[in-house]
Design an enzyme around this catalytic site. Sequence first.
Site, PDB file in Angstrom:
ATOM      1  N   ASP A 129      39.978  42.597  33.868  1.00 11.00           N
ATOM      2  CA  ASP A 129      41.317  42.012  33.733  1.00 11.00           C
ATOM      3  C   ASP A 129      41.172  40.491  33.703  1.00 11.00           C
ATOM      4  OD1 ASP A 129      40.815  41.251  36.322  1.00 11.00           O
ATOM      5  OD2 ASP A 129      42.700  42.014  37.146  1.00 11.00           O
ATOM      6  N   CYS A 174      36.763  27.094  46.380  1.00  9.32           N
ATOM      7  CA  CYS A 174      35.307  27.296  46.411  1.00  9.32           C
ATOM      8  C   CYS A 174      34.754  27.233  47.837  1.00  9.32           C
ATOM      9  CB  CYS A 174      34.617  26.280  45.510  1.00  9.32           C
ATOM     10  SG  CYS A 174      35.203  26.373  43.806  1.00  9.32           S
ATOM     11  N   CYS A 230      27.133  29.620  42.017  1.00  5.54           N
ATOM     12  CA  CYS A 230      28.169  29.692  40.999  1.00  5.54           C
ATOM     13  C   CYS A 230      27.794  28.700  39.904  1.00  5.54           C
ATOM     14  CB  CYS A 230      29.517  29.323  41.614  1.00  5.54           C
ATOM     15  SG  CYS A 230      30.806  29.043  40.369  1.00  5.54           S
ATOM     16  N   GLU A 232      48.503  50.877  38.827  1.00  3.52           N
ATOM     17  CA  GLU A 232      47.861  50.023  37.824  1.00  3.52           C
ATOM     18  C   GLU A 232      48.848  49.588  36.737  1.00  3.52           C
ATOM     19  OE1 GLU A 232      45.137  48.506  37.879  1.00  3.52           O
ATOM     20  OE2 GLU A 232      44.181  49.486  39.585  1.00  3.52           O
ATOM     21  N   CYS A 255      34.725  30.683  49.038  1.00  8.13           N
ATOM     22  CA  CYS A 255      34.101  31.665  48.149  1.00  8.13           C
ATOM     23  C   CYS A 255      32.810  32.214  48.765  1.00  8.13           C
ATOM     24  CB  CYS A 255      33.789  31.016  46.800  1.00  8.13           C
ATOM     25  SG  CYS A 255      33.098  32.192  45.626  1.00  8.13           S
ATOM     26  N   CYS A 270      39.195  32.733  43.611  1.00  8.36           N
ATOM     27  CA  CYS A 270      38.851  32.026  42.372  1.00  8.36           C
ATOM     28  C   CYS A 270      40.068  32.072  41.444  1.00  8.36           C
ATOM     29  CB  CYS A 270      37.635  32.693  41.725  1.00  8.36           C
ATOM     30  SG  CYS A 270      36.893  31.685  40.433  1.00  8.36           S
ATOM     31  N   TYR A 274      42.147  48.370  29.757  1.00  8.02           N
ATOM     32  CA  TYR A 274      42.050  48.028  31.175  1.00  8.02           C
ATOM     33  C   TYR A 274      42.425  49.232  32.047  1.00  8.02           C
ATOM     34  CZ  TYR A 274      43.229  46.702  35.800  1.00  8.02           C
ATOM     35  OH  TYR A 274      43.281  46.714  37.162  1.00  8.02           O
TER      36      TYR A 274
HETATM   37  S1  SF4 Z   1      32.466  28.963  43.738  1.00  9.20           S
HETATM   38 FE1  SF4 Z   1      32.710  29.612  41.595  1.00  9.20          FE
HETATM   39  S2  SF4 Z   1      33.293  31.762  41.711  1.00  9.20           S
HETATM   40 FE2  SF4 Z   1      33.611  30.874  43.738  1.00  9.20          FE
HETATM   41  S3  SF4 Z   1      35.765  30.239  43.779  1.00  9.20           S
HETATM   42 FE3  SF4 Z   1      34.562  28.466  43.121  1.00  9.20          FE
HETATM   43  S4  SF4 Z   1      34.583  28.612  40.902  1.00  9.20           S
HETATM   44 FE4  SF4 Z   1      35.184  30.598  41.645  1.00  9.20          FE
END
Ligand code: SF4
Length: 291
Positions: free
Chosen positions: A136, A197, A205, A35, A200, A190, A118
């Site tokens: 973080d 996205c 979101c 860490e 993701c 992200c 942290y």
């Molecule tokens: S959908 Fe939202 S959380 Fe997912 S990568 Fe895109 S901006 Fe980030």
Amino acid sequence: MSIDSDVLIDWYDETARDLPWRRPGISAWQILISEIMLQQTPVVRVEPVWREWIQRWPVPSAMAAEAPGEVVRAWGKLGYPRRALRLHECARVLAAEHGDEVPGDVEVLLGLPGIGAYTARAVACFAYGQRVPVVDTNVRRVVARAVHGRAEAGNPAARDLAETEALLPARIDRAAVFSAALMELGALVCTARTPDCERCPLPRCAWVAAGRPVTEVVRRTQKYDGTDRQARGRLLDVLRAATGPVERTALDLAWTRDPGQRARALDSLLTDGLIEQTSDGLFALAGEGGG
Ligand code: SF4
């Protein structure tokens, strides 16, 4: 908007990087070292040094028995070498006052040298499986986007911890993996500049739902060439490579661009305790001047 913890954890279970400090049987001390190293240095540079360190110093007392300069030498080119010095101080305290173990309590961890908000929570969470928010830069960014619909997290604030804690699953055994997953999402998908996205796993979101509003951010690219940091690094390189104290001229030759900058770098290394000056005017890594 909240974050679907089951979906995020499933994604993490399937795709998480197989990083050595995440494997079973890794001690809290080894996790603490990872860490500290990972705070300002990328995984690919940390991994070989971390492997060396856990062989060489498997417990805090092994590191505490070394001169601090030896730990700074072994830190190599990871950057920001004060971290090595602070870790050495921490090892001394762990060996002397904590039975050579890293404690699991956040408040106790916060009392150790070099352990900030942290790191204390990361160790409590990843080494001891505790249900504590680990915040973080990556986590702050994911929360800002997915939950609040903002493109950027903005400056760190006291509320970050409470906001992240509110997202943790109630089950303790799910909370630690959720924290790891949130960090992984921010590190790999992200990301600050180009959130992917399409890839993701989160079904909802807030930022995407809001039409991806843009925030003007001035990203300062950190320049390294010609900086005081680079000058400090060059001077330290000389002392790392030396087997004993060196003359001032050896340091002068390591940074000839700007004598004023060199003097500043030398002063700051002395002030930080990374190096020391011997009674006869030579320079050495901390604890290696024979004084
Ligand atoms: S959908 Fe939202 S959380 Fe997912 S990568 Fe895109 S901006 Fe980030």
